[in-house]
Design an enzyme around this catalytic site. Sequence first.
Site, mmCIF file in Angstrom:
data_model
loop_
_atom_site.group_PDB
_atom_site.id
_atom_site.type_symbol
_atom_site.label_atom_id
_atom_site.label_comp_id
_atom_site.label_asym_id
_atom_site.label_seq_id
_atom_site.Cartn_x
_atom_site.Cartn_y
_atom_site.Cartn_z
ATOM 1 N N LYS A 6 32.551 46.441 34.335
ATOM 2 C CA LYS A 6 31.663 45.749 33.387
ATOM 3 C C LYS A 6 32.328 44.482 32.846
ATOM 4 O O LYS A 6 31.725 43.421 32.819
ATOM 5 C CB LYS A 6 31.291 46.684 32.211
ATOM 6 C CG LYS A 6 30.665 48.005 32.650
ATOM 7 C CD LYS A 6 30.305 48.884 31.465
ATOM 8 C CE LYS A 6 31.489 49.361 30.636
ATOM 9 N NZ LYS A 6 32.418 50.264 31.364
ATOM 10 N N ARG A 15 26.555 52.725 23.525
ATOM 11 C CA ARG A 15 27.189 53.837 24.239
ATOM 12 C C ARG A 15 26.639 55.186 23.818
ATOM 13 O O ARG A 15 27.097 56.205 24.349
ATOM 14 C CB ARG A 15 28.676 53.842 23.886
ATOM 15 C CG ARG A 15 29.558 53.096 24.827
ATOM 16 C CD ARG A 15 30.929 53.130 24.191
ATOM 17 N NE ARG A 15 31.943 53.338 25.153
ATOM 18 C CZ ARG A 15 32.656 52.357 25.683
ATOM 19 N NH1 ARG A 15 32.403 51.112 25.376
ATOM 20 N NH2 ARG A 15 33.622 52.638 26.526
ATOM 21 N N ARG A 46 45.351 49.746 36.583
ATOM 22 C CA ARG A 46 45.406 48.699 35.558
ATOM 23 C C ARG A 46 46.445 49.035 34.498
ATOM 24 O O ARG A 46 47.229 48.178 34.102
ATOM 25 C CB ARG A 46 44.030 48.547 34.909
ATOM 26 C CG ARG A 46 44.019 47.525 33.784
ATOM 27 C CD ARG A 46 42.638 47.342 33.211
ATOM 28 N NE ARG A 46 42.098 48.626 32.752
ATOM 29 C CZ ARG A 46 40.873 48.789 32.287
ATOM 30 N NH1 ARG A 46 40.074 47.760 32.228
ATOM 31 N NH2 ARG A 46 40.461 49.968 31.867
ATOM 32 N N ARG A 102 46.098 50.012 31.116
ATOM 33 C CA ARG A 102 45.918 49.674 29.701
ATOM 34 C C ARG A 102 46.380 50.859 28.859
ATOM 35 O O ARG A 102 46.585 51.953 29.388
ATOM 36 C CB ARG A 102 44.421 49.395 29.482
ATOM 37 C CG ARG A 102 44.090 48.501 28.326
ATOM 38 C CD ARG A 102 42.628 48.086 28.357
ATOM 39 N NE ARG A 102 41.722 49.200 28.138
ATOM 40 C CZ ARG A 102 40.406 49.170 28.388
ATOM 41 N NH1 ARG A 102 39.856 48.068 28.850
ATOM 42 N NH2 ARG A 102 39.656 50.232 28.173
ATOM 43 N N ARG A 152 37.675 59.891 28.695
ATOM 44 C CA ARG A 152 36.692 58.799 28.591
ATOM 45 C C ARG A 152 35.523 59.054 29.538
ATOM 46 O O ARG A 152 34.358 58.794 29.200
ATOM 47 C CB ARG A 152 37.367 57.461 28.894
ATOM 48 C CG ARG A 152 38.239 56.966 27.738
ATOM 49 C CD ARG A 152 39.265 55.936 28.166
ATOM 50 N NE ARG A 152 38.695 54.763 28.770
ATOM 51 C CZ ARG A 152 39.361 53.943 29.594
ATOM 52 N NH1 ARG A 152 40.634 54.178 29.879
ATOM 53 N NH2 ARG A 152 38.768 52.896 30.101
#
Length: 199
Positions: free
Chosen positions: A22, A97, A136, A138, A149
Site C-alpha cells: 500500500k 482499518r 524489510r 521495520r 498484524r
Amino acid sequence: MGDGADSRHARVVLLGPPGAGKGTQAQVLCERLGVCAISTGDMLREAVAAGSELGERVRGIMAAGELVDDATMADVVRERLARPDARQGFLLDGYPRTLPQAETLAGILRDAGLSLDAVLLVEVPEDELVRRTLQRGRADDREGVVRERLRVYREKTAPLIGYYRERRLLHEIDGNRPVEEVTAQMLGLFGAGGTDGIG
Ligand code: AP5
C-alpha cells in the site's frame, strides 16, 4: 462521484494486509494522480519518533502489532483531512482499518459534502506478505508481530471488503506482481482526469 468542492480530484482508500504494498503504491500514485498520500502508520511512527504525547500513547500498541483505538485515530485523521492539501484529493494508506473507522471517514467526508471515489484492495498471498515484511525489518516486522498484524487484519480490517463492496467502491488489485505492474493495474482504473475511469 463526489459532488463537493473539488470533485475532479481522486479520493481513494488503499486497503490490504500488512506488506501488501500500500505504502509503495501510494508514493507512486500520489504523483501520478496529483493528490496527497496520507499514511496513518507513517503519522504514528513520526509521533513515536518525536516523543509526543500521542507517540508515547501508541508506541507499545504498534510494537505489539495491535490497533490504536478508533477514537484516537478519528482525531488524527479528521485533523489531517482538514488540511488544505487534502481538499485536492487524497490516497489514504492504512485508514480505515475497522468498521467504526469506515463510518467515521464517511461522516467526515459527508460533513464536507464529499465522498470516496474508490477503494483499492491489494491482494497478496500470506507467505509472500511474511517474506516481504521480514525482509524489510521495520520495528514491527519481527515474525511474531507480523503474524499478529495479519491476525488483526483478518479479524478487524477484512470486514471492510464486504462493506465497500456493498457500496460499489471496491476494486481488487493483484498485488503479487512486480511493483510497476501493480501501479499499472491501479492507474488503469483512473482516466486522465483523475477519476474519469472510476465510478
Ligand atoms: P502501517 O504502517 O499502516 O502498516 P501495515 O498496514 O501493517 O502496512 P505495511 O506498512 O507493513 O505494508 P504496506 O502494505 O504499506 O506495504 P509496503 O509498501 O510498506 O501501520 C503500522 C501500525 O500502526 C499498525 O500495526 C497499528 O498499530 C498502527 N495503525 C496505523 N493505522 C492505524 C489505524 N487506522 N487504526 C489503528 N491503528 C493503526 O511494502 C512492504 C514491503 O514489501 C517493502 O519492503 C516493499 O519494498 C515491498 N514491496 C512492496 N510492493 C512489492 C511488490 N509488488 N513486490 C515485491 N515487494 C514489494
